[in-house]
Design a protein around this motif. Structure first.
Motif, PDB file in Angstrom:
ATOM      1  N   LYS A   1       0.802  -1.223   0.000  1.00  0.00           N
ATOM      2  CA  LYS A   1       0.000   0.000   0.000  1.00  0.00           C
ATOM      3  C   LYS A   1       0.836   1.275   0.000  1.00  0.00           C
ATOM      4  O   LYS A   1       0.306   2.370   0.160  1.00  0.00           O
TER       5      LYS A   1
ATOM      6  N   ARG B   1       2.501   6.479 -13.877  1.00  0.00           N
ATOM      7  CA  ARG B   1       1.471   7.408 -13.396  1.00  0.00           C
ATOM      8  C   ARG B   1       0.129   7.177 -14.093  1.00  0.00           C
ATOM      9  O   ARG B   1      -0.916   7.142 -13.432  1.00  0.00           O
ATOM     10  N   THR B   2       0.151   7.009 -15.402  1.00  0.00           N
ATOM     11  CA  THR B   2      -1.077   6.799 -16.169  1.00  0.00           C
ATOM     12  C   THR B   2      -1.752   5.485 -15.784  1.00  0.00           C
ATOM     13  O   THR B   2      -2.967   5.433 -15.582  1.00  0.00           O
ATOM     14  N   THR B   3      -0.974   4.439 -15.670  1.00  0.00           N
ATOM     15  CA  THR B   3      -1.527   3.123 -15.321  1.00  0.00           C
ATOM     16  C   THR B   3      -2.051   3.122 -13.890  1.00  0.00           C
ATOM     17  O   THR B   3      -3.119   2.558 -13.617  1.00  0.00           O
ATOM     18  N   ALA B   4      -1.336   3.755 -12.976  1.00  0.00           N
ATOM     19  CA  ALA B   4      -1.798   3.831 -11.587  1.00  0.00           C
ATOM     20  C   ALA B   4      -3.130   4.575 -11.504  1.00  0.00           C
ATOM     21  O   ALA B   4      -4.038   4.160 -10.774  1.00  0.00           O
ATOM     22  N   GLU B   5      -3.243   5.634 -12.272  1.00  0.00           N
ATOM     23  CA  GLU B   5      -4.502   6.388 -12.286  1.00  0.00           C
ATOM     24  C   GLU B   5      -5.622   5.559 -12.910  1.00  0.00           C
ATOM     25  O   GLU B   5      -6.733   5.500 -12.380  1.00  0.00           O
ATOM     26  N   LYS B   6      -5.323   4.891 -14.010  1.00  0.00           N
ATOM     27  CA  LYS B   6      -6.322   4.081 -14.716  1.00  0.00           C
ATOM     28  C   LYS B   6      -6.895   2.980 -13.817  1.00  0.00           C
ATOM     29  O   LYS B   6      -8.090   2.698 -13.856  1.00  0.00           O
ATOM     30  N   PHE B   7      -6.025   2.367 -12.998  1.00  0.00           N
ATOM     31  CA  PHE B   7      -6.458   1.265 -12.147  1.00  0.00           C
ATOM     32  C   PHE B   7      -6.696   1.689 -10.699  1.00  0.00           C
ATOM     33  O   PHE B   7      -6.795   0.851  -9.809  1.00  0.00           O
ATOM     34  N   ASN B   8      -6.774   3.006 -10.489  1.00  0.00           N
ATOM     35  CA  ASN B   8      -7.070   3.564  -9.167  1.00  0.00           C
ATOM     36  C   ASN B   8      -6.112   3.035  -8.091  1.00  0.00           C
ATOM     37  O   ASN B   8      -6.529   2.443  -7.096  1.00  0.00           O
ATOM     38  N   ILE B   9      -4.835   3.237  -8.337  1.00  0.00           N
ATOM     39  CA  ILE B   9      -3.798   2.843  -7.373  1.00  0.00           C
ATOM     40  C   ILE B   9      -3.078   4.135  -6.946  1.00  0.00           C
ATOM     41  O   ILE B   9      -2.000   4.457  -7.443  1.00  0.00           O
ATOM     42  N   PRO B  10      -3.685   4.885  -6.022  1.00  0.00           N
ATOM     43  CA  PRO B  10      -3.153   6.204  -5.666  1.00  0.00           C
ATOM     44  C   PRO B  10      -1.885   6.170  -4.810  1.00  0.00           C
ATOM     45  O   PRO B  10      -1.254   7.203  -4.603  1.00  0.00           O
TER      46      PRO B  10
END
Length: 122
Positions: free
Chosen positions: A12, A28-37
């Motif tokens: 986490k 950054r784009t992939t983390a945002e796309k999969f809601n991994i803040p």
């Protein structure tokens, strides 16, 4: 990609460092796309990052280019800066022609074909 592997296994708090802006943008784009803040991505030279960073980690995984100059100095920098928590592990992925077994704090290596994961503790 390793950042997302750690996230999929329940981590986490993830910090990713890469000198390539394209890689940082992908993270950054992939983390945002999969809601991994909880993935923080920094564009930086790994040596500069190690010199300026003081946060401690449970696990540090480094998968640098195998031809990275001074790759064998990374474990010492991490140990000297005390970037690992007491029970932490530093895992360095490298080519099997490089032996890190004699470095301080080395505990184990795991071979995967021509790749080796060398593991260090504080």
């Amino acid at each position: 990609n390793i950042s997302f592997e750690f996230a999929s296994r329940g981590c986490k708090d993830i910090t990713s460092v890469d000198i390539n802006q394209g890689c940082i943008n992908f993270i950054r784009t992939t983390a945002e796309k999969f809601n991994i803040p909880f993935i923080k991505a920094y564009r930086a030279n790994v040596f500069s990052f190690l010199n300026s960073h003081n946060e401690q980690f449970d696990i540090i995984f480094a998968g640098p280019p195998y031809a990275l100059e001074n790759i064998d100095t990374i474990p010492g920098k991490i140990i000297d800066k005390k970037l690992l928590k007491k029970e932490g592990w530093f895992i360095l992925e490298h080519f099997n022609k490089l032996s890190l077994d004699k470095l301080p704090n080395f505990i184990h290596k795991r071979p995967y074909g021509t790749t080796i994961f060398s593991i260090f503790t504080p």
